[in-house]
Design a protein around this motif. Structure first.
Motif, short mmCIF file in Angstrom:
data_model
loop_
_atom_site.label_atom_id
_atom_site.label_comp_id
_atom_site.label_asym_id
_atom_site.label_seq_id
_atom_site.Cartn_x
_atom_site.Cartn_y
_atom_site.Cartn_z
N SER A 1 0.83 -1.21 0.00
CA SER A 1 0.00 0.00 0.00
C SER A 1 0.86 1.26 0.00
O SER A 1 0.56 2.23 -0.69
N LEU A 2 1.93 1.24 0.77
CA LEU A 2 2.83 2.39 0.81
C LEU A 2 3.51 2.61 -0.53
O LEU A 2 3.63 3.74 -1.01
N CYS A 3 3.93 1.53 -1.15
CA CYS A 3 4.57 1.62 -2.47
C CYS A 3 3.58 2.14 -3.51
O CYS A 3 3.92 2.98 -4.35
N CYS A 4 2.36 1.67 -3.45
CA CYS A 4 1.33 2.12 -4.37
C CYS A 4 1.05 3.61 -4.17
O CYS A 4 0.88 4.36 -5.15
N LEU A 5 1.00 4.05 -2.94
CA LEU A 5 0.77 5.47 -2.66
C LEU A 5 1.92 6.33 -3.20
O LEU A 5 1.67 7.39 -3.79
N CYS A 6 3.15 5.87 -3.05
CA CYS A 6 4.30 6.61 -3.58
C CYS A 6 4.24 6.71 -5.10
O CYS A 6 4.50 7.77 -5.68
N CYS A 7 3.88 5.61 -5.75
CA CYS A 7 3.76 5.63 -7.21
C CYS A 7 2.65 6.58 -7.67
O CYS A 7 2.80 7.31 -8.64
N LEU A 8 1.54 6.56 -6.96
CA LEU A 8 0.42 7.43 -7.30
C LEU A 8 0.80 8.90 -7.13
O LEU A 8 0.49 9.73 -7.98
N LEU A 9 1.50 9.21 -6.06
CA LEU A 9 1.94 10.59 -5.85
C LEU A 9 2.93 11.03 -6.92
O LEU A 9 2.85 12.16 -7.42
N GLY A 10 3.85 10.15 -7.30
CA GLY A 10 4.79 10.47 -8.36
C GLY A 10 4.10 10.70 -9.69
O GLY A 10 4.44 11.62 -10.44
N LEU A 11 3.10 9.89 -9.98
CA LEU A 11 2.33 10.05 -11.22
C LEU A 11 1.58 11.38 -11.21
O LEU A 11 1.55 12.09 -12.22
N LEU A 12 0.97 11.72 -10.08
CA LEU A 12 0.25 12.99 -9.99
C LEU A 12 1.18 14.19 -10.15
O LEU A 12 0.84 15.17 -10.81
N VAL A 13 2.38 14.10 -9.58
CA VAL A 13 3.36 15.18 -9.74
C VAL A 13 3.78 15.30 -11.20
O VAL A 13 3.86 16.41 -11.76
N ALA A 14 4.04 14.17 -11.86
CA ALA A 14 4.44 14.20 -13.27
C ALA A 14 3.34 14.77 -14.15
O ALA A 14 3.61 15.59 -15.04
N ILE A 15 2.10 14.37 -13.91
CA ILE A 15 0.98 14.91 -14.69
C ILE A 15 0.82 16.40 -14.42
O ILE A 15 0.60 17.18 -15.34
N GLY A 16 0.94 16.79 -13.16
CA GLY A 16 0.82 18.21 -12.82
C GLY A 16 1.90 19.06 -13.47
O GLY A 16 1.62 20.14 -13.99
N LEU A 17 3.14 18.58 -13.45
CA LEU A 17 4.22 19.32 -14.10
C LEU A 17 4.02 19.41 -15.61
O LEU A 17 4.27 20.44 -16.22
N THR A 18 3.56 18.33 -16.20
CA THR A 18 3.35 18.32 -17.65
C THR A 18 2.23 19.26 -18.04
O THR A 18 2.37 20.05 -18.98
N LEU A 19 1.12 19.20 -17.33
CA LEU A 19 0.00 20.08 -17.66
C LEU A 19 0.30 21.53 -17.30
O LEU A 19 -0.10 22.45 -18.01
N GLY A 20 1.02 21.73 -16.19
CA GLY A 20 1.34 23.09 -15.76
C GLY A 20 2.29 23.82 -16.68
O GLY A 20 2.22 25.04 -16.81
N THR A 21 3.17 23.09 -17.34
CA THR A 21 4.14 23.72 -18.24
C THR A 21 3.83 23.45 -19.70
O THR A 21 4.65 23.74 -20.57
N GLN A 22 2.67 22.86 -19.96
CA GLN A 22 2.22 22.54 -21.32
C GLN A 22 3.23 21.65 -22.05
O GLN A 22 3.43 21.78 -23.25
N GLY A 23 3.87 20.76 -21.32
CA GLY A 23 4.78 19.79 -21.92
C GLY A 23 6.19 20.30 -22.18
O GLY A 23 7.02 19.56 -22.69
N ARG A 24 6.47 21.54 -21.84
CA ARG A 24 7.81 22.08 -22.13
C ARG A 24 8.89 21.42 -21.28
O ARG A 24 10.04 21.36 -21.69
N VAL A 25 8.54 20.92 -20.11
CA VAL A 25 9.53 20.28 -19.24
C VAL A 25 10.06 19.00 -19.89
O VAL A 25 11.23 18.67 -19.77
#
Length: 79
Positions: free
Chosen positions: A18-42
């Motif tokens: 469960s802890l590993c799954c939560l870490c993966c989910l948080l990492g995915l949310l951060v990656a999606i947020g960075l991608t959408l926030g910078t319109q893919g320029r990162v």
């Protein structure tokens, strides 16, 4: 039936999973947020302007925006 030792082992493995799954989910949310926030320029940040035409085959550009990734379920190979 499970012995008490097996129950504790199952609880510990479940908690770790469960802890590993939560870490993966948080990492995915951060990656999606960075991608959408910078319109893919990162994603294309490390690519130099001079290698824009060679970006998919260049070592300077680790991400290939032109490549289409298809999974086995997407191809209908899984029953």
């Amino acid at each position: 039936l499970l012995s008490p030792l097996q129950k504790w082992a199952l609880l510990a493995l479940s908690a770790c999973s469960s802890l590993c799954c939560l870490c993966c989910l948080l990492g995915l949310l951060v990656a999606i947020g960075l991608t959408l926030g910078t319109q893919g320029r990162v994603l294309l940040g490390p690519c130099s302007v001079g290698s824009a035409t060679l970006a998919p085959v260049s070592r300077e550009c680790p991400f290939d925006p032109t490549r289409v990734y298809v999974s086995a379920p997407g191809l209908g190979m899984c029953p």
